[in-house]
Motif scaffolding. Structure first.
Motif, mmCIF file in Angstrom:
data_model
loop_
_atom_site.group_PDB
_atom_site.id
_atom_site.type_symbol
_atom_site.label_atom_id
_atom_site.label_comp_id
_atom_site.label_asym_id
_atom_site.label_seq_id
_atom_site.Cartn_x
_atom_site.Cartn_y
_atom_site.Cartn_z
ATOM 1 N N LEU A 126 0.701 -1.153 -0.111
ATOM 2 C CA LEU A 126 0.022 0.042 -0.030
ATOM 3 C C LEU A 126 0.753 1.281 0.049
ATOM 4 O O LEU A 126 0.435 2.286 -0.533
ATOM 5 N N TRP A 134 -7.205 0.575 -0.343
ATOM 6 C CA TRP A 134 -7.942 0.245 0.857
ATOM 7 C C TRP A 134 -8.762 1.066 1.387
ATOM 8 O O TRP A 134 -10.193 1.061 1.548
ATOM 9 N N GLU A 138 -13.088 1.601 1.048
ATOM 10 C CA GLU A 138 -14.006 2.118 2.130
ATOM 11 C C GLU A 138 -14.952 3.043 1.541
ATOM 12 O O GLU A 138 -16.183 3.291 1.929
#
Length: 314
Positions: A126, A134, A138
């Motif tokens: 990441l 991520w 969301e």
């Protein structure tokens, strides 16, 4: 990648599925490195059970946000492979709970170091990216909870189709369509009343010659909607005889007609617009609220079917 660049963003679901399949395939290789006998797709269910509490399939499904059939299939595979077991609920013998077996708890013991390494590897990946997937996931989950992809597409469809809708002033050649459109919806829910026949059969006498106006919605050169403004006094008009053809539903024509009538009333110097309806017509009532109308009482109605009156202050 050429396919996705060619198709564009409408292939978002397919591309995410491709990424998911790639991650799942590589996760399977990771389990082999740590000598863990587990299918990657079991992981959410396994992790939920590893908290130590016996859980029903419904509880697991709610906890991991999977469908009940999906969890049921995974549990069957885990039971078949000796990782989980079903036990009877003492309080209700008709229900079964799921728990890990000794083999499952042994896997849980050895998988902890894998968790540590995988978590660190994902964090490092990441950090190597410009966009944090991520956080993006969301955001997308939140957006789709607020408004589904289906509803977003339907709204775009309405916008595209509504661009082809024209609102024009009533002409004598529209009289048959004006009557037909109104008869369609009235007879679907109620019965035609004397006042209906008067205004629909003789719109000039009962609407236009008394200072009122009628607007027609035209789609693909065909009248598909109608709405009238009936003059009540010097500064108030009644929004009446609004109808949209069933074959033209879903194009936002009612909203377009409503806004056109409001604009027309303002141009005529009106201060208020009044209407009568019935609460069983939920889409219509929702439309009137969307247009800004509010419930009022106290004005006598000539219609038996009227059980709600609304007003818009201009």
């Amino acid at each position: 990648m050429e396919f996705y660049n060619k198709v564009g963003k409408m292939a978002l679901g397919s591309r995410l599925r491709r990424l998911s399949e790639k991650l799942t395939e590589q996760a399977g290789e990771v389990y082999k490195v740590y000598d863990i006998d587990m299918n990657p797709k079991w992981f959410p269910v396994f992790y939920a059970l590893a908290e130590g509490e016996d859980k029903s399939i419904m509880q697991i499904a709610q906890e991991i946000s999977h469908s009940h059939p999906s969890v049921s299939t995974i549990v069957k595979e885990m039971v078949k492979n000796g990782v989980a077991q079903e036990i009877a609920n003492k309080a209700d013998g008709r229900k079964n709970y799921i728990r890990l077996t000794d083999k499952g708890w042994e896997i849980n013991k050895h998988i902890q170091v894998q968790y540590t390494d995988v978590n660190t590897a994902v964090e490092n990946a990441l950090n190597e990216t410009q966009y944090n997937i991520w956080k993006a996931i969301e955001e997308w989950e939140f957006l789709l909870e607020q408004k589904s992809l289906l509803n977003r597409v339907i709204d775009e469809k309405k916008l595209r189709e509504s661009a082809n809708v024209q609102v024009v002033d009533y002409k004598p050649e529209y009289q048959a369509a004006f009557k037909r459109l109104n008869e369609e919806w009235i007879t679907q829910y109620f019965k035609m009343e004397e006042t209906d026949y008067k205004s629909l059969d003789h719109p000039d006498d009962y609407i236009l010659n008394k200072g009122g106006h009628i607007l027609m919605a035209i789609y693909n050169n065909e009248p598909v909607g109608a709405c009238a403004l009936i003059k009540m006094d010097s500064d108030m008009y009644e929004l009446a005889k609004m109808a949209v053809s069933p074959k033209a539903k879903g194009k936002g024509i009612g909203f377009i007609l409503g806004n056109a009538c409001i604009a027309k009333a303002k141009s005529l110097g009106a201060k208020k617009i009044y209407l009568e309806s019935n609460t069983i017509l939920k889409p219509a009532i929702n439309l009137y609220h969307k247009l800004g109308f509010k419930k009022v009482t106290g004005i006598p109605s000539p219609y038996e079917r009227c059980n709600i009156q609304m007003m818009l202050e201009l």
